[in-house]
Design a protein around this motif. Structure first.
Motif, short mmCIF file in Angstrom:
data_model
loop_
_atom_site.label_atom_id
_atom_site.label_comp_id
_atom_site.label_asym_id
_atom_site.label_seq_id
_atom_site.Cartn_x
_atom_site.Cartn_y
_atom_site.Cartn_z
N GLU A 135 107.37 -82.59 -52.22
CA GLU A 135 107.71 -82.36 -53.62
C GLU A 135 109.13 -81.83 -53.76
OE1 GLU A 135 105.11 -80.12 -56.15
OE2 GLU A 135 103.41 -81.41 -55.65
N ASN A 136 109.44 -80.78 -53.04
CA ASN A 136 110.77 -80.19 -53.13
C ASN A 136 111.44 -80.28 -51.75
OD1 ASN A 136 113.01 -78.36 -53.08
ND2 ASN A 136 112.22 -77.45 -54.96
N TRP A 137 112.31 -81.27 -51.62
CA TRP A 137 112.96 -81.61 -50.35
C TRP A 137 113.59 -80.38 -49.70
CZ3 TRP A 137 113.30 -86.03 -47.47
CH2 TRP A 137 114.40 -86.23 -46.64
N ASN A 138 114.41 -79.64 -50.46
CA ASN A 138 115.16 -78.51 -49.88
C ASN A 138 114.27 -77.36 -49.44
OD1 ASN A 138 117.49 -79.95 -50.43
ND2 ASN A 138 118.55 -78.24 -51.38
N PRO A 161 113.34 -74.61 -42.39
CA PRO A 161 112.58 -73.63 -41.59
C PRO A 161 112.80 -72.18 -42.03
CG PRO A 161 114.39 -74.56 -40.30
CD PRO A 161 114.35 -75.32 -41.58
N TRP A 162 113.91 -71.91 -42.67
CA TRP A 162 114.17 -70.58 -43.21
C TRP A 162 115.13 -70.73 -44.39
CZ3 TRP A 162 115.00 -71.73 -37.99
CH2 TRP A 162 116.29 -72.15 -37.66
N GLU A 163 115.29 -69.65 -45.13
CA GLU A 163 116.14 -69.73 -46.32
C GLU A 163 117.61 -69.82 -45.93
OE1 GLU A 163 115.30 -66.61 -49.07
OE2 GLU A 163 113.21 -67.23 -49.34
N GLY A 184 119.65 -73.87 -53.31
CA GLY A 184 119.62 -73.42 -51.93
C GLY A 184 118.44 -74.02 -51.18
N PHE A 185 118.13 -73.44 -50.04
CA PHE A 185 117.07 -73.97 -49.18
C PHE A 185 115.96 -72.94 -49.04
CE2 PHE A 185 120.98 -76.08 -48.18
CZ PHE A 185 120.62 -77.42 -48.09
N GLY A 186 114.71 -73.39 -49.22
CA GLY A 186 113.56 -72.51 -49.10
C GLY A 186 113.14 -72.37 -47.65
N SER A 187 111.94 -71.92 -47.43
CA SER A 187 111.50 -71.68 -46.05
C SER A 187 110.07 -72.17 -45.88
CB SER A 187 111.59 -70.19 -45.74
OG SER A 187 110.84 -69.45 -46.68
N LYS A 188 109.80 -73.38 -46.39
CA LYS A 188 108.41 -73.85 -46.41
C LYS A 188 108.10 -74.86 -45.30
CE LYS A 188 107.28 -72.36 -50.91
NZ LYS A 188 107.77 -72.86 -52.18
N ALA A 189 109.00 -75.01 -44.32
CA ALA A 189 108.75 -75.98 -43.25
C ALA A 189 107.46 -75.64 -42.50
CB ALA A 189 109.93 -76.02 -42.27
N GLY A 190 107.14 -74.36 -42.36
CA GLY A 190 105.90 -73.97 -41.68
C GLY A 190 104.67 -74.50 -42.39
N TRP A 198 120.53 -72.91 -36.95
CA TRP A 198 119.70 -73.86 -36.19
C TRP A 198 120.01 -73.86 -34.70
CZ3 TRP A 198 115.75 -76.49 -34.79
CH2 TRP A 198 115.88 -77.52 -33.87
N MET A 199 121.29 -73.95 -34.35
CA MET A 199 121.64 -74.09 -32.93
C MET A 199 121.21 -72.86 -32.12
SD MET A 199 122.86 -77.12 -32.52
CE MET A 199 123.76 -77.10 -30.96
N GLU A 200 121.38 -71.69 -32.72
CA GLU A 200 120.96 -70.46 -32.04
C GLU A 200 119.43 -70.41 -31.91
OE1 GLU A 200 124.84 -70.01 -34.08
OE2 GLU A 200 122.88 -70.69 -34.73
#
Length: 227
Positions: free
Chosen positions: A59-62, A67-69, A78-84, A147-149
Motif C-alpha cells: 500500500e505505502n511503498w516508502n 527496514p528503518w525510518e 520520508g521512509f517508514g520502518s514497516k519492512a519487518g 544499509w551498508m553498515e
C-alpha cells in the motif's frame, strides 16, 4: 503466461505459472509497476524454467519496504520502518499459502526480487532469514542511510545474489542517492569475498529505464545454473 488474482490476507496478489514449480519467485510491487508485470513475467518465461511468480502489492511503498525510518531524499515523504511487517506477511502467509495451493515441493527454491526500494527490501529480508535461496535486486536502493553498515553486521544469507544498476544512476545532484554506485560496488565485492555466487550488471540509462526488463533479467540470472 496468464495471471490469476488470489487474495492472500487482505491483499490481491497476482499469480503466474503452474503447480509443482521448481522455483517460487516473489516480488513486492507498487501500483506504478502493475501495468508492466505481464511484460516482465513474459520476459522471465523465456528462461524456460518452471516457476510460479507472485506479485504482492504494497500500500505505502516508502513505509512497507523500509527496514528503518529515514528522512525524505526527494519530495516530502520520508521512509517508514514497516519492512519487518512485510517480511512477516511473506513468511507467515504468502509462502505457506502458495506452497499449499500450488502443491509446491517442500524444497522449492524461493527467490525474492524487486526493483528500487523493493530490491533493497529483498536484500534486507535475506539478512533476516535463510528462507530465500536467491535475491534478484535490480537497481536496489543501496544508498539507503545505514544499509551498508547494517549488512556488515547482519550478512545477507542467500547464496545467489544478482545486483544491477543503471550507469547514470550515481550521476545525481542528490547527495544521499549519489553514493549508490560506490555502495553497490562495495556490496558486490563484499559478497564475492564471502564466496557468494553473485554478479553486478550495469545497464544503460538512469533509474527509471526498462525497470520491468531489468527485473526480469535479475530473476533469470538467479534461476540459471552457474558453475
Amino acid at each position: 503466461m496468464t495471471a490469476q488474482t488470489m487474495q492472500i490476507g487482505n491483499r490481491p496478489c497476482r499469480i503466474y505459472g503452474e503447480a509443482h514449480a521448481e522455483y517460487l519467485l516473489l516480488q513486492m510491487t507498487g501500483d506504478h509497476e502493475l501495468q508492466s508485470i505481464d511484460h516482465e513475467v513474459a520476459a522471465i518465461a523465456q528462461s524456460g524454467r518452471n516457476f510460479l511468480f507472485a506479485a504482492i502489492p504494497v500500500e505505502n511503498w516508502n513505509d512497507a519496504l523500509s527496514p528503518w525510518e529515514a528522512p525524505a531524499v526527494w519530495g516530502k515523504q520520508g521512509f517508514g520502518s514497516k519492512a519487518g511487517d512485510t517480511l512477516r506477511f511473506l513468511t507467515e502467509q504468502v509462502v505457506p499459502t502458495l506452497k499449499q495451493q500450488f502443491n509446491l515441493p517442500e524444497n522449492v527454491r524461493i527467490i525474492l526480487g524487486g526493483y528500487s526500494l523493493a530490491g533493497l527490501f529483498a536484500l534486507w529480508a535475506s539478512t533476516q532469514t535463510a528462507l530465500f535461496s536467491g535475491v534478484a535486486a535490480a537497481s536496489p536502493s543501496v544508498w539507503f542511510p545505514g544499509w551498508m553498515e547494517f549488512e556488515q553486521q547482519h550478512p545477507i544469507q542467500a547464496q545467489r545474489i544478482y545486483l544491477s544498476l543503471g550507469d547514470k544512476e550515481e550521476r545525481t545532484k542528490n547527495a544521499v542517492m549519489a553514493v549508490v554506485g560506490d555502495n553497490i560496488r562495495a556490496l558486490h565485492s563484499r559478497l564475492a569475498e564471502r564466496s557468494t555466487d553473485c554478479t553486478l550488471e550495469w545497464n544503460s540509462g538512469g533509474h527509471f529505464k526498462d525497470a520491468d526488463l531489468r527485473t526480469a533479467k535479475a530473476f533469470q540470472w538467479v534461476m540459471e545454473e552457474h558453475t
